[in-house]
Design an enzyme around this catalytic site. Structure first.
Site, PDB file in Angstrom:
ATOM      1  N   ASP A   1     -33.196 -51.606 -58.721  1.00 51.59           N
ATOM      2  CA  ASP A   1     -32.647 -50.262 -58.554  1.00 51.59           C
ATOM      3  C   ASP A   1     -33.735 -49.283 -58.146  1.00 51.59           C
ATOM      4  O   ASP A   1     -34.861 -49.367 -58.637  1.00 51.59           O
ATOM      5  CB  ASP A   1     -32.117 -49.764 -59.905  1.00 51.59           C
ATOM      6  CG  ASP A   1     -30.614 -49.845 -60.002  1.00 51.59           C
ATOM      7  OD1 ASP A   1     -29.959 -50.054 -58.968  1.00 51.59           O
ATOM      8  OD2 ASP A   1     -30.094 -49.684 -61.109  1.00 51.59           O
TER       9      ASP A   1
ATOM     10  N   ASP B   1     -21.016 -55.898 -57.906  1.00 50.74           N
ATOM     11  CA  ASP B   1     -22.192 -56.065 -58.746  1.00 50.74           C
ATOM     12  C   ASP B   1     -22.092 -57.376 -59.532  1.00 50.74           C
ATOM     13  O   ASP B   1     -21.074 -58.073 -59.434  1.00 50.74           O
ATOM     14  CB  ASP B   1     -22.298 -54.844 -59.687  1.00 50.74           C
ATOM     15  CG  ASP B   1     -23.739 -54.474 -59.992  1.00 50.74           C
ATOM     16  OD1 ASP B   1     -24.629 -55.305 -59.754  1.00 50.74           O
ATOM     17  OD2 ASP B   1     -23.976 -53.353 -60.484  1.00 50.74           O
TER      18      ASP B   1
END
Ligand SMILES: *[C@@H]1O[C@H](CO)[C@@H](O)[C@H](O)[C@H]1NC(C)=O
Ligand SMILES: *[C@@H]1O[C@H](CO)[C@@H](O)[C@H](O)[C@H]1NC(C)=O
Ligand SMILES: *[C@@H]1O[C@H](CO)[C@@H](O)[C@H](O)[C@H]1NC(C)=O
Length: 256
Positions: free
Chosen positions: A219, A158
């Site tokens: 997301d 990430d």
């Protein structure tokens, strides 16, 4: 004859463009904890849903026993909030001892014994998005080695808490570091999502050379609107995204 030669040439060019670690020659399929379970670490009050080894064991059992594995769903992927807030005495990441008492290596063996694969999560930056220890440039090598020692099969990197300059160094460096461990580990890069997902900021040629998988968009939330919004984005940008994908290099829809 002409057609055969052409096919051979295009197969060759794909072979040289993709990250050469032998994994993810077809799009990887499996399960990732984030969409449903987020950063729930409250195992005392919510033992069934908290991020713990039990959750990943439960999911592995479902994939192995309910027919998913036979369809190709073999990855069981840990997302954020798995680690302890502190590295160990040797500077290595370690799993939260209460929630993962057996440790990540044992969990990887549990997957392998059932024909499944284990994915783990880290973050290029000072902290993970959830505030756990991150992987700064100086920690890339030791973290890659730790994941290889644990026999992990896939790694999601990430990008919270780092800037564009650090990411430009860190994502290729991690690719090299994973390769240097000698263990084929599928490498999933969230880098493009932090750069808006599109050229000219994102160089998909480069990504295909260093990553097996990438995250380009927001997301997914627990709603059909969210699914539609993501599908629309991929539809609108398909002319750029389709040529970027191929054996060993895919966009990662956080739907699995
Ligand atoms: C490392 O990279 C080399 C050269 O691209 C490749 O042949 C080898 O299979 C890679 N090894 C791993 C473990 O990814
Ligand atoms: C990015 O972060 C590094 C390390 O904290 C810092 O030295 C550098 O100036 C930053 N670069 C930009 C463009 O903000
Ligand atoms: C994208 O990356 C490739 C491979 O590293 C490089 O050859 C190319 O010049 C880059 N393209 C741009 C526009 O920077």
């Amino acid at each position: 004859m002409h057609l055969a030669a052409l096919l051979f040439a295009s197969a060759l060019s794909v072979g040289t463009l993709a990250l050469d670690n032998g994994v993810m020659r077809t799009p990887p399929m499996g399960w990732l904890a984030w969409e449903r379970f987020r950063c729930d670490i409250n195992c005392e009050n919510d033992p069934k849903n908290c991020i713990s080894e039990n959750l990943f064991i439960d999911m592995a059992d479902r994939l192995a026993e309910d027919g998913w594995r036979e369809l190709g769903y073999v990855y069981v992927n840990i997302d954020d909030c798995w680690s302890s807030m502190e590295r160990d005495a040797k500077g290595r990441l370690q799993a939260d001892p209460k929630r993962f008492p057996g440790g990540i290596h044992k969990l990887a063996r549990y997957m392998h014994d059932r024909g499944l694969k284990l994915g783990i999560y880290g973050d290029m930056g000072t902290h993970t998005c959830g505030g756990y220890p991150g992987t700064t440039l100086d920690k890339i090598q030791i973290d890659a080695q730790t994941f290889a020692d644990w026999e992990v099969d896939m790694f999601k990197f990430d990008g919270c808490y780092s800037n564009a300059t650090e990411q430009e160094k860190g994502y290729p460096l991690m690719s090299k570091a994973l390769n240097a461990t000698g263990r084929p580990i599928g490498y999933s890069c969230s880098w493009p999502a932090y750069q808006g997902g599109l050229p000219p900021k994102v160089n998909y040629t480069l990504l295909g050379q260093i990553c097996n998988l990438w995250r380009n968009y927001g997301d997914i939330q627990d709603s059909w609107d969210s699914v539609l919004n993501i599908v629309d984005w991929f539809f609108e940008n398909q002319d750029v995204l389709i040529p970027a994908a191929g054996p060993g290099r895919y966009a990662f829809l956080k739907v699995f």
